[in-house]
Write an enzyme that holds these catalytic residues in place. Structure first.
Site, short mmCIF file in Angstrom:
data_model
loop_
_atom_site.label_atom_id
_atom_site.label_comp_id
_atom_site.label_asym_id
_atom_site.label_seq_id
_atom_site.Cartn_x
_atom_site.Cartn_y
_atom_site.Cartn_z
N HIS A 173 -30.87 95.68 55.12
CA HIS A 173 -30.64 95.49 53.67
C HIS A 173 -29.17 95.24 53.34
O HIS A 173 -28.84 95.01 52.18
CB HIS A 173 -31.12 96.71 52.88
CG HIS A 173 -32.59 96.98 53.00
ND1 HIS A 173 -33.54 96.02 52.72
CD2 HIS A 173 -33.28 98.10 53.38
CE1 HIS A 173 -34.75 96.55 52.92
NE2 HIS A 173 -34.62 97.80 53.33
N ASP A 208 -39.89 95.59 59.63
CA ASP A 208 -39.77 96.77 58.78
C ASP A 208 -40.70 96.56 57.57
O ASP A 208 -41.00 95.43 57.19
CB ASP A 208 -38.30 96.90 58.32
CG ASP A 208 -38.03 98.17 57.55
OD1 ASP A 208 -37.51 99.13 58.16
OD2 ASP A 208 -38.32 98.21 56.33
N HIS A 216 -40.08 96.92 54.59
CA HIS A 216 -39.34 96.35 53.46
C HIS A 216 -38.74 95.00 53.86
O HIS A 216 -38.34 94.81 55.01
CB HIS A 216 -38.20 97.30 53.05
CG HIS A 216 -38.67 98.69 52.72
ND1 HIS A 216 -38.66 99.70 53.65
CD2 HIS A 216 -39.18 99.20 51.58
CE1 HIS A 216 -39.13 100.81 53.08
NE2 HIS A 216 -39.46 100.53 51.83
N ASP A 254 -41.75 101.92 59.44
CA ASP A 254 -42.11 102.58 58.18
C ASP A 254 -43.34 101.96 57.52
O ASP A 254 -43.67 102.29 56.38
CB ASP A 254 -40.92 102.61 57.20
CG ASP A 254 -40.18 101.29 57.08
OD1 ASP A 254 -40.61 100.30 57.70
OD2 ASP A 254 -39.17 101.25 56.36
N1 Q9C Z 1 -36.14 106.95 45.28
C1 Q9C Z 1 -35.09 100.89 55.15
O1 Q9C Z 1 -36.23 101.09 55.52
N2 Q9C Z 1 -36.52 103.24 48.42
N3 Q9C Z 1 -34.70 101.09 53.89
C2 Q9C Z 1 -35.95 104.51 48.07
C3 Q9C Z 1 -35.72 106.41 46.51
C4 Q9C Z 1 -35.64 102.48 49.24
C5 Q9C Z 1 -35.66 101.51 52.89
C6 Q9C Z 1 -36.53 105.17 46.87
C7 Q9C Z 1 -36.19 102.09 50.57
C8 Q9C Z 1 -35.12 101.59 51.51
C9 Q9C Z 1 -34.07 100.48 56.13
ZN ZN Z 2 -37.90 99.90 55.54
#
Ligand code: Q9C
Ligand code: ZN
Length: 340
Positions: A159, A195, A197, A284
């Site tokens: 990200h 991933d 995301h 994830d």
């Molecule tokens: N309230 C990676 O998997 N969402 N990043 C967080 C918090 C963000 C994931 C919500 C997810 C980021 C590397």
């Molecule tokens: Zn992720």
């Protein structure tokens, strides 16, 4: 298979963070890497090696000078400006209207940061740099003729863009590895991001590149982080047109939808015929991950690794997300042992 790992990631240990729904326990924690390491150490097919002394130019190529300076200095500047708490969390965001980062640490945090859950602690810059060093060490091994490698990188990277952090990421380890490989070999590198995301940082870094194909499978950004990127319409620009493939999946997608979509990703990569493949491996996507919103069976990672192996391309796997600590080790081990 060699696994490049450094214990230095531990100096980045976020505890509690703020979200719209109140304080929450941060999930991108040192125990993640330790769980993966333990699973690989218990399996004799893996050899754990420390990072060496790779040329770090690619970090400077991928990430802007002002961003790198910010990351190195901001924690100390924040503390001496008397900002509380003792971790850097942006509270001001310029949106699309700002003109400059300014001098005050609070302004600067919101200029380079994009969310409130990617805090900068005293050790964050050092840990992020060490993760990039692990990825670049693995690239050196790849260039020396190893066919398959794994960099156990933490914090994750996909990200992070040229001059921003977000989504628990600071330096884009996969992009740094890709840039180094592209420079050393004259191009044709593919990045496969699995991933849960969308890999928005990686997409942005190579969006106009004719040397790098980026492919990402992820939960629909209409419903899931990173929200502003990851749509199927994003196909690249200029010389990079046609070299970005986004394959968004509905929230809760299971193996029966994921596997045919994964096959499309591999077909696109095979058609590009890259010299090297970088896999941004997030695990994830499993059903009971506390952060991701897909519904994959943990056993799917063996199948994915097997299918990547069938491409027959020298491959570096870089760790991204995965937050169900009890499943992290087996998912990563299954992927890597099927790949090897
Ligand atoms: N309230 C990676 O998997 N969402 N990043 C967080 C918090 C963000 C994931 C919500 C997810 C980021 C590397
Ligand atoms: Zn992720």
């Amino acid at each position: 298979m060699q696994v490049v790992y450094s214990p230095e990631h531990r100096v980045h240990a976020p505890a509690e963070c703020m979200s719209a729904s109140g304080p929450f326990r941060h999930r991108e924690v040192p125990q993640r890497a330790e769980a993966i390491l333990a699973a690989l150490e218990a399996d004799r097919r893996f050899v754990i090696v420390p990072p060496g002394d790779p040329v770090m130019n690619a970090l400077e190529e991928v990430h802007a000078a002002d961003y790198r300076a910010y990351l190195a200095e901001i924690h100390a500047a924040w503390i001496s400006a008397g900002e509380a708490p003792s971790i850097v969390v942006p509270e001001l965001f310029p949106g699309r209207g700002g003109r400059r980062a300014g001098r005050h640490p609070a302004n600067r945090a919101g200029w380079f940061g994009t969310d409130t859950f990617t805090p900068i602690l005293a050790g964050t810059a050092e840990a992020a740099r060490e993760a990039a060093r692990c990825a670049l060490t693995a690239v050196d091994l790849l260039l020396a003729g190893e066919e398959r490698l794994y960099a156990l990188t933490r914090p994750p990277g996909h990200h992070a863009g040229r001059d921003f952090h977000g989504g628990f990421c600071y330096f884009n380890n996969a992009a740094v590895a890709t840039a180094h490989l592209a420079r050393e070999t004259g191009g044709r590198i593919a990045v496969l991001d699995i991933d849960a995301h969308h890999g928005n940082g990686t997409q942005e870094i190579f969006y106009a590149s004719e040397h790098v194909l980026t492919v990402s499978l992820h939960a629909d950004p209409n419903e899931e982080f990173p929200y502003y990127w990851g749509y199927a319409e994003e196909t690249g620009i200029g010389p990079g047109e046609g070299l970005n493939l986004n394959l968004p999946l509905p929230l809760g997608a299971d193996d029966s939808l994921y596997l045919p979509t994964f096959a499309r990703a591999l077909e696109r990569i095979a058609a590009f015929a890259p010299r090297y493949l970088i896999v941004s491996l997030g695990v994830d996507g499993i059903a009971d991950d506390p952060i991701g919103h897909l519904s994959l069976a943990p056993e799917i990672f063996g199948i994915l690794g097997h299918n990547v192996r069938a491409l027959g391309i020298p491959t570096l796997v870089v760790q991204e997300g995965g937050y169900r600590i009890t499943h992290l080790g087996t998912c990563v081990r299954d992927f890597l042992s099927a790949l090897d």
